[in-house]
Design an enzyme around this catalytic site. Sequence first.
Site, PDB file in Angstrom:
ATOM      1  N   GLY A   6       0.823  -1.218   0.000  1.00  0.00           N
ATOM      2  CA  GLY A   6       0.000   0.000   0.000  1.00  0.00           C
ATOM      3  C   GLY A   6       0.848   1.255   0.000  1.00  0.00           C
ATOM      4  O   GLY A   6       0.326   2.354  -0.183  1.00  0.00           O
ATOM      5  N   CYS A  45       0.996   6.055   0.796  1.00  0.00           N
ATOM      6  CA  CYS A  45      -0.392   6.505   0.894  1.00  0.00           C
ATOM      7  C   CYS A  45      -1.141   5.777   2.002  1.00  0.00           C
ATOM      8  O   CYS A  45      -1.706   6.402   2.892  1.00  0.00           O
ATOM      9  CB  CYS A  45      -1.077   6.299  -0.451  1.00  0.00           C
ATOM     10  SG  CYS A  45      -2.831   6.607  -0.420  1.00  0.00           S
ATOM     11  N   GLY A  58       5.142  25.272   4.954  1.00  0.00           N
ATOM     12  CA  GLY A  58       3.741  25.716   4.982  1.00  0.00           C
ATOM     13  C   GLY A  58       2.969  25.192   3.793  1.00  0.00           C
ATOM     14  O   GLY A  58       1.997  25.803   3.355  1.00  0.00           O
ATOM     15  N   GLY A  59       3.398  24.047   3.284  1.00  0.00           N
ATOM     16  CA  GLY A  59       2.661  23.419   2.181  1.00  0.00           C
ATOM     17  C   GLY A  59       1.554  22.537   2.741  1.00  0.00           C
ATOM     18  O   GLY A  59       1.170  22.653   3.911  1.00  0.00           O
ATOM     19  N   HIS A  78     -31.213  21.126  -1.577  1.00  0.00           N
ATOM     20  CA  HIS A  78     -31.148  22.151  -0.529  1.00  0.00           C
ATOM     21  C   HIS A  78     -31.487  21.534   0.816  1.00  0.00           C
ATOM     22  O   HIS A  78     -32.407  20.714   0.891  1.00  0.00           O
ATOM     23  CB  HIS A  78     -32.146  23.267  -0.854  1.00  0.00           C
ATOM     24  CG  HIS A  78     -32.273  24.282   0.240  1.00  0.00           C
ATOM     25  ND1 HIS A  78     -31.318  25.252   0.444  1.00  0.00           N
ATOM     26  CD2 HIS A  78     -33.213  24.445   1.224  1.00  0.00           C
ATOM     27  CE1 HIS A  78     -31.680  26.005   1.483  1.00  0.00           C
ATOM     28  NE2 HIS A  78     -32.820  25.531   1.978  1.00  0.00           N
TER      29      HIS A  78
END
Length: 464
Positions: free
Chosen positions: A36, A39, A176-177, A439
């Site tokens: 895996g 990720c 700061g990404g 809605h």
Amino acid sequence: MFDLAVIGSGPGGYVAAVRAAQLGAKVAVVEARDLGGTCLNRGCIPTKAMVKSAEAYKTIVNGEGYGVRVKEYQLDFPSVIQRKQEVVNRLVTGVEKLFSSNGITCYRGKASIPKPGMVEVSGPDAARLETRFTLIATGSGHALPPVPEAAIRRAITSDEALCLPKPPESMLVIGGGVLGVEFACIYAAFGTKIDIIKRSPLVLPPVDEELSKRIMPLLARQGIKVNAGIFIKDIQVSGDGAKRVIANTKEGKEVTFEAEEVLIAMGRVPDFGGLDLAALGIEHDSKGIKVDNRMRTSLAGVYAIGDVVGKYYLAPVASREGIIAVEDMFSTGSDMDYKVVPQCVFSSPEAASVGFTERAARDAGYSVKVSRFPFSANGKAVALGEAEGMVKVVADGETGLLLGMHILGPHATEIIHEAAIAIVLGGTAEAIATMIHAHPTLPEAIMEACHGIMGHPIHLAKVR
Ligand code: FAD
């Protein structure tokens, strides 16, 4: 003799292996670490499990705001980590099942390519595999700051941030990404005081500049301070065990930051998996393995996909590239298309972007029309108590063609797909504006923003 040997079982490698097996190929996958890949084990999935725990905790802390008074509660952080691991284990088992049900042979060990058409496995399942095609899907590693190795060892990376014994009192996040902001929001929710230090002025580079500016005060409200224009020089440990980061401002003035923990979150760099690419004549540089639009490398029969080609560092891109590669091997195939890549940040609030930013659209020569709709005017967002942020639509001013959409707000990472589909299908802002939306829902904010391209949103008072 295999038809395909895949090196690496991340979302690039395992998806490619399954698709190749579906096309009738005899497939082997070699994995040196965890099935895996990044990720499932150290990236997308464990972080989102922690995001969920952080949200659950925040909901209880802020319960009174929803009319729910909880008398006694406490954060059980070891259980947060345990839950995260259970989520990971469940999904890793899913990959094992996919392999067995598709007749894919998995070798545990480190792969090398001694010569074209051969993959050698060293480790528990040592073997020499003869193969018609080879797919390199070895992923990426941590990008590190330009400081001595001893300094790096005093900090942690995202791998360790996913299994700390307790939330630190304070954390200095370098970067700061996407990674830096996601971890900052997770730990801020658990009560950690966060300082982000970064070189460039804005956080979250893939996001539209306007949204990036807008998220800064929302981060500040969570106790996350963003220190921009800071260039790290060293990481030290002070007498009381606190970590100290020595840095320069962009004006060259020395500054010091102290925290219990320092997290390096500067992004990712390609990991060539120890493969001797130069000896094989596979063209590459520090940014990744060079491939054509079918993911073929410069060596016949060898393909490369995912983070190791260094284009996006996103799991779904790795998976799509994997499918493109194996369909080229075993079917008629098609070219890789990067036109629509949703880029999502699981921050608080979430941010998501697809297509052109306003600036990129102007640079590309479009006569751009922009419309914005705030979540403060969206009924569902107000009911959720999450009315921060907005939807920003970038459209072609002449044709109304949707060029890009940028969302900062609740469930941005889910609702961005409405825009992604519209862009894939060549849709206009009018098509979205005139489509009846359920809605009360968050996508109504997308509809309203699209109304803005045609005239004016309904649920927004006119400025006279
Ligand atoms: P990887 O998933 O890195 O897999 C590569 C595999 O190859 C590894 O398992 C490795 O052990 C194996 N390998 C390497 N060399 C060899 C060798 N010689 N022999 C055998 N095996 C080898 N992306 C998103 O889209 N959404 C997110 O929310 C997201 N969150 C993230 C959070 C974090 C903290 C991190 C670090 C990353 C995140 N990413 C996210 C990025 C995502 O994890 C990667 O883009 C994705 O995993 C890349 O897939 P890949 O198949 O190219 O490589």
